[in-house]
Design a protein around this motif. Structure first.
Motif, short mmCIF file in Angstrom:
data_model
loop_
_atom_site.label_atom_id
_atom_site.label_comp_id
_atom_site.label_asym_id
_atom_site.label_seq_id
_atom_site.Cartn_x
_atom_site.Cartn_y
_atom_site.Cartn_z
N MET A 156 2.92 0.23 -7.46
CA MET A 156 2.10 1.27 -8.08
C MET A 156 2.97 2.40 -8.63
O MET A 156 2.75 2.88 -9.75
N VAL A 157 3.96 2.83 -7.85
CA VAL A 157 4.86 3.89 -8.31
C VAL A 157 5.62 3.43 -9.55
O VAL A 157 5.81 4.21 -10.50
N ARG A 158 6.06 2.19 -9.58
CA ARG A 158 6.75 1.65 -10.75
C ARG A 158 5.85 1.65 -11.98
O ARG A 158 6.28 1.98 -13.09
N ARG A 163 -15.00 -0.73 0.51
CA ARG A 163 -15.15 -1.04 -0.92
C ARG A 163 -14.12 -0.26 -1.74
O ARG A 163 -13.52 -0.81 -2.68
N SER A 164 -13.91 1.00 -1.39
CA SER A 164 -12.90 1.81 -2.08
C SER A 164 -11.51 1.24 -1.86
O SER A 164 -10.64 1.31 -2.76
N SER A 165 -11.27 0.65 -0.69
CA SER A 165 -9.95 0.09 -0.39
C SER A 165 -9.64 -1.13 -1.25
O SER A 165 -8.48 -1.54 -1.34
N HIS A 166 -10.66 -1.70 -1.88
CA HIS A 166 -10.46 -2.83 -2.78
C HIS A 166 -10.48 -2.40 -4.25
O HIS A 166 -9.86 -3.07 -5.08
N ARG A 167 -11.19 -1.32 -4.55
CA ARG A 167 -11.39 -0.96 -5.95
C ARG A 167 -10.63 0.29 -6.39
O ARG A 167 -10.68 0.66 -7.56
N VAL A 168 -9.94 0.94 -5.48
CA VAL A 168 -9.09 2.10 -5.80
C VAL A 168 -7.68 1.76 -5.34
O VAL A 168 -7.45 1.51 -4.16
N ARG A 169 -6.75 1.77 -6.27
CA ARG A 169 -5.43 1.24 -5.95
C ARG A 169 -4.72 2.04 -4.85
O ARG A 169 -3.98 1.49 -4.05
N TRP A 170 -4.93 3.34 -4.81
CA TRP A 170 -4.30 4.18 -3.78
C TRP A 170 -4.64 3.66 -2.39
O TRP A 170 -3.78 3.54 -1.53
N PHE A 171 -5.91 3.34 -2.19
CA PHE A 171 -6.33 2.83 -0.89
C PHE A 171 -5.95 1.35 -0.71
O PHE A 171 -5.68 0.91 0.40
N TRP A 172 -5.92 0.62 -1.81
CA TRP A 172 -5.51 -0.79 -1.75
C TRP A 172 -4.06 -0.92 -1.29
O TRP A 172 -3.69 -1.91 -0.64
N CYS A 173 -3.23 0.07 -1.57
CA CYS A 173 -1.83 0.03 -1.14
C CYS A 173 -1.71 -0.17 0.36
O CYS A 173 -0.73 -0.76 0.83
#
Length: 313
Positions: free
Chosen positions: A274-276, A123-133
């Motif tokens: 994300m970095v951009r 769930r965090s991998s979908h709702r937290v961008r750091w993990f979504w990367c």
């Protein structure tokens, strides 16, 4: 049986540690060992779907991309995770507050706990961008077949997936046993990446993750996005309101689709975006928020009219 497995692991671990030069990542060892089973099952699926004349989701370039992504993931995990992050896991394990025995009485409760940790991680991998990367790689495929399960990111260890499983180590489950159970969880998930199975018996659909549930999870249809996070069990999705049944046909992929077969592009495009976004001018806290905000979150443009501003999520 559990004791026999533990004795076998205790016998071969020192040899593997000496050969690898560090602690053994049993997740990767088990998954690599199962690779022939995975490939054979995929070939059976392909043959079956061709006979049914339903092989539209079998595209040569996509399948090759999936295999390349899976191979790169395996190599990176072995070289980086096993040599560096396994040491971190053992440090966490050294801080344990209990010593939980792994036997026939505890293995099922421990696996349910691991599945809950996986639910939180997924769930965090979908709702937290750091993990979504990292996780976005798995969802960028626009076709569903068993090879889609091999579509994995090289960034999982670097983004810290293993942190979600440290509760097991803190209660006294060794990293080796934790990762071995996680390998079983991931191995099960391989077989739900398919169009060849429509619905299973109702009792099974209620408790366990099925191909129908997981097709929903891979959809970009608005009503299906961010649903069905379970790996083996669907019960946590039912408990926490993230369950959706498969009703209308599934459209696979991500909202901002990346049309590429280059594994470096697929692995790094979201991280670069994300970095951009973080590099754009603005207050530091707002720039850093791109790390933990949902992937779709964007900062409001202070120069835009109020009606054009996107409110933070």
């Amino acid at each position: 049986m559990i004791e026999l497995i533990q004795e076998t692991i205790a016998t071969i671990v020192p040899t593997l540690e000496q050969w690898l030069g560090g602690p053994v990542d049993w997740k990767q060892i088990i998954l690599i060992g199962l690779a022939p089973v995975f490939i054979a099952t995929f070939l059976v699926e392909w043959w079956l779907m061709r006979r049914r004349k339903q092989d539209a989701h079998f595209k040569g370039k996509d399948i090759l991309t999936n295999l390349n992504l899976g191979g790169a993931y395996q190599v990176f995990e072995l070289l980086v995770h096993a040599l560096f992050f396994m040491a971190a896991m053992h440090w966490v394990y050294d801080q344990r507050v209990f010593n939980v025995p792994v036997n026939i009485w505890t293995i099922v409760p421990l696996f349910v706990l691991l599945e809950f940790c996986y639910y939180v991680f997924h769930r965090s991998s979908h709702r937290v961008r750091w993990f979504w990367c990292a996780h976005v790689v798995h969802h960028s495929g626009e076709h569903m077949n068993l090879s889609t399960a091999m579509r994995q990111s090289m960034l999982y260890s670097l983004t810290g997936y293993w942190l979600f499983f440290t509760p097991l180590m803190l209660i006294g489950v060794s990293p080796e046993i934790t990762l071995a159970m996680y390998a079983v969880d991931l191995a099960y998930q391989y077989f739900v990446h398919t169009e060849s199975v429509r619905k299973l018996p109702a009792w099974y659909e209620y408790v366990f993750v099925t191909p129908s549930h997981h097709r929903v999870h891979h959809a970009r249809n608005p009503q299906y996005i961010d649903k069905n996070y379970g790996g083996v069990l669907i019960i946590f999705d039912r408990l926490f309101g993230t369950f959706a049944p498969e009703e209308e046909p599934v459209e696979y992929g991500i909202v901002r689709q990346v049309h590429s077969h280059n594994i470096l592009t697929l692995n790094f495009h979201e991280f670069i975006d994300m970095v951009r976004d973080m590099a754009k001018p603005g207050p530091l806290l707002q720039r850093l928020k791109h790390l933990w905000a949902p992937p779709e979150w964007q900062r409001a443009n202070p120069d835009a009219p109020p009606s054009d501003r996107q409110a933070p999520i």
